[in-house]
Design a protein around this motif. Sequence first.
Motif, PDB file in Angstrom:
ATOM      1  N   ASP A 296     -17.291  13.089   1.056  1.00  0.00           N
ATOM      2  CA  ASP A 296     -16.225  13.938   1.579  1.00  0.00           C
ATOM      3  C   ASP A 296     -15.222  13.089   2.348  1.00  0.00           C
ATOM      4  O   ASP A 296     -15.593  12.132   3.039  1.00  0.00           O
ATOM      5  CB  ASP A 296     -16.809  15.013   2.495  1.00  0.00           C
ATOM      6  N   PRO A 297     -13.951  13.427   2.233  1.00  0.00           N
ATOM      7  CA  PRO A 297     -12.957  12.674   3.003  1.00  0.00           C
ATOM      8  C   PRO A 297     -13.181  12.881   4.489  1.00  0.00           C
ATOM      9  O   PRO A 297     -13.676  13.923   4.917  1.00  0.00           O
ATOM     10  CB  PRO A 297     -11.627  13.275   2.541  1.00  0.00           C
ATOM     11  N   PRO A 298     -12.842  11.899   5.294  1.00  0.00           N
ATOM     12  CA  PRO A 298     -13.063  12.010   6.741  1.00  0.00           C
ATOM     13  C   PRO A 298     -12.107  13.031   7.372  1.00  0.00           C
ATOM     14  O   PRO A 298     -11.101  13.417   6.785  1.00  0.00           O
ATOM     15  CB  PRO A 298     -12.778  10.601   7.243  1.00  0.00           C
ATOM     16  N   ASP A 299     -12.464  13.447   8.563  1.00  0.00           N
ATOM     17  CA  ASP A 299     -11.595  14.343   9.316  1.00  0.00           C
ATOM     18  C   ASP A 299     -10.373  13.577   9.811  1.00  0.00           C
ATOM     19  O   ASP A 299     -10.354  12.348   9.855  1.00  0.00           O
ATOM     20  CB  ASP A 299     -12.355  14.945  10.506  1.00  0.00           C
ATOM     21  N   GLY A 300      -9.388  14.319  10.231  1.00  0.00           N
ATOM     22  CA  GLY A 300      -8.194  13.703  10.788  1.00  0.00           C
ATOM     23  C   GLY A 300      -6.943  14.123  10.044  1.00  0.00           C
ATOM     24  O   GLY A 300      -6.996  14.814   9.020  1.00  0.00           O
ATOM     25  N   GLU A 301      -5.805  13.704  10.574  1.00  0.00           N
ATOM     26  CA  GLU A 301      -4.507  14.010   9.974  1.00  0.00           C
ATOM     27  C   GLU A 301      -3.985  12.772   9.256  1.00  0.00           C
ATOM     28  O   GLU A 301      -4.004  11.669   9.804  1.00  0.00           O
ATOM     29  CB  GLU A 301      -3.524  14.462  11.050  1.00  0.00           C
ATOM     30  N   PHE A 302      -3.509  12.984   8.018  1.00  0.00           N
ATOM     31  CA  PHE A 302      -3.085  11.877   7.167  1.00  0.00           C
ATOM     32  C   PHE A 302      -1.624  12.051   6.750  1.00  0.00           C
ATOM     33  O   PHE A 302      -1.117  13.171   6.635  1.00  0.00           O
ATOM     34  CB  PHE A 302      -3.966  11.796   5.916  1.00  0.00           C
ATOM     35  N   THR A 303      -1.001  10.906   6.516  1.00  0.00           N
ATOM     36  CA  THR A 303       0.379  10.913   6.022  1.00  0.00           C
ATOM     37  C   THR A 303       0.481  10.377   4.602  1.00  0.00           C
ATOM     38  O   THR A 303       1.507  10.589   3.942  1.00  0.00           O
ATOM     39  CB  THR A 303       1.277  10.060   6.920  1.00  0.00           C
ATOM     40  N   ALA A 304      -0.550   9.671   4.114  1.00  0.00           N
ATOM     41  CA  ALA A 304      -0.503   9.109   2.763  1.00  0.00           C
ATOM     42  C   ALA A 304      -1.922   8.863   2.281  1.00  0.00           C
ATOM     43  O   ALA A 304      -2.850   8.675   3.080  1.00  0.00           O
ATOM     44  CB  ALA A 304       0.295   7.805   2.746  1.00  0.00           C
ATOM     45  N   ILE A 305      -2.086   8.871   0.947  1.00  0.00           N
ATOM     46  CA  ILE A 305      -3.376   8.554   0.336  1.00  0.00           C
ATOM     47  C   ILE A 305      -3.148   7.595  -0.823  1.00  0.00           C
ATOM     48  O   ILE A 305      -2.061   7.538  -1.399  1.00  0.00           O
ATOM     49  CB  ILE A 305      -4.111   9.815  -0.170  1.00  0.00           C
ATOM     50  N   SER A 306      -4.187   6.832  -1.144  1.00  0.00           N
ATOM     51  CA  SER A 306      -4.161   5.940  -2.291  1.00  0.00           C
ATOM     52  C   SER A 306      -5.476   6.069  -3.033  1.00  0.00           C
ATOM     53  O   SER A 306      -6.545   6.036  -2.412  1.00  0.00           O
ATOM     54  CB  SER A 306      -3.943   4.489  -1.841  1.00  0.00           C
ATOM     55  N   THR A 307      -5.409   6.251  -4.343  1.00  0.00           N
ATOM     56  CA  THR A 307      -6.603   6.462  -5.153  1.00  0.00           C
ATOM     57  C   THR A 307      -6.856   5.257  -6.040  1.00  0.00           C
ATOM     58  O   THR A 307      -5.958   4.771  -6.720  1.00  0.00           O
ATOM     59  CB  THR A 307      -6.450   7.713  -6.036  1.00  0.00           C
ATOM     60  N   GLY A 308      -8.085   4.772  -6.023  1.00  0.00           N
ATOM     61  CA  GLY A 308      -8.522   3.717  -6.922  1.00  0.00           C
ATOM     62  C   GLY A 308      -9.553   4.260  -7.890  1.00  0.00           C
ATOM     63  O   GLY A 308      -9.773   5.474  -7.986  1.00  0.00           O
ATOM     64  N   ARG A 309     -10.214   3.373  -8.625  1.00  0.00           N
ATOM     65  CA  ARG A 309     -11.190   3.827  -9.613  1.00  0.00           C
ATOM     66  C   ARG A 309     -12.408   4.443  -8.947  1.00  0.00           C
ATOM     67  O   ARG A 309     -12.910   5.480  -9.376  1.00  0.00           O
ATOM     68  CB  ARG A 309     -11.606   2.652 -10.496  1.00  0.00           C
ATOM     69  N   PHE A 310     -12.914   3.823  -7.888  1.00  0.00           N
ATOM     70  CA  PHE A 310     -14.086   4.338  -7.198  1.00  0.00           C
ATOM     71  C   PHE A 310     -13.822   4.565  -5.713  1.00  0.00           C
ATOM     72  O   PHE A 310     -14.749   4.823  -4.959  1.00  0.00           O
ATOM     73  CB  PHE A 310     -15.272   3.369  -7.346  1.00  0.00           C
ATOM     74  N   THR A 311     -12.552   4.425  -5.291  1.00  0.00           N
ATOM     75  CA  THR A 311     -12.251   4.446  -3.867  1.00  0.00           C
ATOM     76  C   THR A 311     -11.042   5.320  -3.571  1.00  0.00           C
ATOM     77  O   THR A 311     -10.082   5.342  -4.340  1.00  0.00           O
ATOM     78  CB  THR A 311     -11.962   3.017  -3.353  1.00  0.00           C
ATOM     79  N   PHE A 312     -11.139   6.051  -2.453  1.00  0.00           N
ATOM     80  CA  PHE A 312      -9.980   6.726  -1.882  1.00  0.00           C
ATOM     81  C   PHE A 312      -9.765   6.163  -0.488  1.00  0.00           C
ATOM     82  O   PHE A 312     -10.723   5.921   0.247  1.00  0.00           O
ATOM     83  CB  PHE A 312     -10.215   8.232  -1.752  1.00  0.00           C
ATOM     84  N   CYS A 313      -8.518   6.006  -0.115  1.00  0.00           N
ATOM     85  CA  CYS A 313      -8.191   5.613   1.248  1.00  0.00           C
ATOM     86  C   CYS A 313      -7.005   6.435   1.726  1.00  0.00           C
ATOM     87  O   CYS A 313      -6.125   6.796   0.933  1.00  0.00           O
ATOM     88  CB  CYS A 313      -7.857   4.117   1.341  1.00  0.00           C
TER      89      CYS A 313
END
Length: 691
Positions: A285-302
């Motif tokens: 599950d994605p972590p808690d908090g407020e985000f302004t941008a995301i980046s998706t990889g093959r096995f990773t989200f940041c």
Amino acid sequence: MALGLAVPRVAAAGAGGQPAPDGQPTLEDIAVRDSLIASQESLLNTYRCLFGIDVDVVPGGCVDGKPSGGRTRPGTFDGTPAQSDVDVRDSLIASQEALLNVYRCWFGVDTQLVPGGCAAEEEMTSEDSAPIEPTRPPSLSYASVAPGWLHTCGLRTDGSVVCWGFNQHGQADAPGGEFTAISAGRNLTCGIRSGGAVVCWGEGFDGQPVADGARFALVSVGGSHACALGDDWTISCWGDNEYGQVDAPEGRFTAVSSALNHSCAISTDRTVVCWGGVESASFADPPDGEFTAISTGRFTFCGLHIDGAISCWRRHDSDPVQVLDGEYTALVAGRDLCGLRTDGAIACSAQDLPGQPQVPDGEYIAIADSHRQTCGLRADGTIACWGDDDSRPAGVPDGQFSAIAAGVYHMCGLRADGTAACWGSNDSGQSEVPGAPFTDVSAGSDHTCGLRADGSIACWGIDVYGETAVPGGRFNAVSAGWMFTCGLRADGAVACWGKNDYGQADAPDGQYTAISAGSFHSCGLRADGGIACWGRNEEGQTEATDGQYTAVLAGLLHSCGLRTDGGIDCWGDSESGQTEVPDGEFTAIGGGIPYPCGITVDGSIICWDNNDSTDPPVPPDGEFTAFGGGIPYPCGITVDRSIVCWGARDEANSSPPEGRFVAISSGLNSTCGVKDNGTIVCWSPIPERHL
């Protein structure tokens, strides 16, 4: 609330200074636009910092709700301005204004500046709430580029899309029409049309994948699925749903990003929601908090938090990610996790490990990551890449760039002049960017030349006398004759190359606005409205009459000029009546070999020649905008931009191509036309002729 930023207006070309000769752009035209671009970008960054949105694109980030880097400064311009330089800037200005209006309506700031005002939030699905569409210039340079897995697509500044590379599933068969955004995946490409509709092509998709009437602002393509953000802030997905990647959550969102078989989105409360999976494995599950941008990889989200920190989450069976410390303005989760620090430096998670390539020094403004290398766009416009055990992999282009984008195994950059360049894997041609689109074409005896949008000339065909050996430099026009060619340079001088046995390639000095290469002589329209001709002259074809002209034509043994009052004068050989011009008012002249023709003010074509052996076929009724002439059979462009030909000797081989055309030219045994997407098509009733 009003921020009170004074934004200059774009003046007309040459406004406030000495008008440019022949309508050419001036340095003042460029400076005015660059000043407006800088002012608009400063206001955009002010909005971003004030309301905490898209702060990852603010150079240096935000401090106390303000851009830390201060106001954006206008760029510098070196060289001679061309129309393409103005067109690229006008497109950027329109796009900036559209985004400014979106921000104004979202946050209720400076709404008095929005044309038509803003609709209430509960009415955001109405047509009145849609972002203002930019007015696109006619230039065919690139506005953005989208690398996929094994193919690449580019969005041109006129709204058309062109794709190249692997095309087994039709992912490179871009449809016609005007687009505002594109995204490329594995075997699928999608674009948003100017009206907000989504169209996809490749891997089983044909046409619009969602309900008619839906309007979208953003589309993101993954492996075999795609998701789009609608103007009602909801997300729609379609395509392969083996892992639930099409089951978009309900709610209102501001961004969406799709990867191989999964997607993530940022909701209006700035939390992150993800769905889908890879190979039956689920994601943490994605972590808690407020985000302004995301980046998706093959096995990773940041994700990038509003305070500049980075958080990552991966597939459950994957190794943990080494999280980067510090404050960042942008990130990529690809081969490695890399982030752009607030001071312009780039840090990567694997950088401190033994044997890993180091990030080259410099101040960066953007980053992109493929499976083989990571690249950064420096503040000075240059690109630096690292990866594949090489701090600067081969193929990274030189020059100044305004944007970079990554595919799976290749990367692309958008140059400051609007052209594109790609590098990396090229096994399917995905890194071979098509040459700059053409704006004009001229067919000679057995060779053809085209004028590109960037001012360069390309010639092809038979090259006995160097008629296709184009000299360097930028040109405004090109004309191909019998085994020689002439080009009108950007500075008004004429350069000719090829056969020169009669001096037809020895252009006199001076300033010109138009040129025409005939059989063994040439003519040019001088900047003062007079005509000069040179080359073979046994019939007086180079002895131009006095007068003021707007166009010039060099034929076989005769020449003609279109007067400023709409009449036509011809001189030289008149054995077949070539100089016996009919009465009337004309808007253009064409043909020339073997007979001259003119387009009248009502759009009809009239040709004159009283030689039975070359008696010109009677043109069909209709309204024409251009005439290509031609010995095999004449052709013209009608007002609907289609091509009509008549008098062909062999109907089976002379049918003109379908499509919309902007220019046409006929040579000895072939005719060529420039389509409205910048490509050139040639055809001939003689199949063995080299086209």
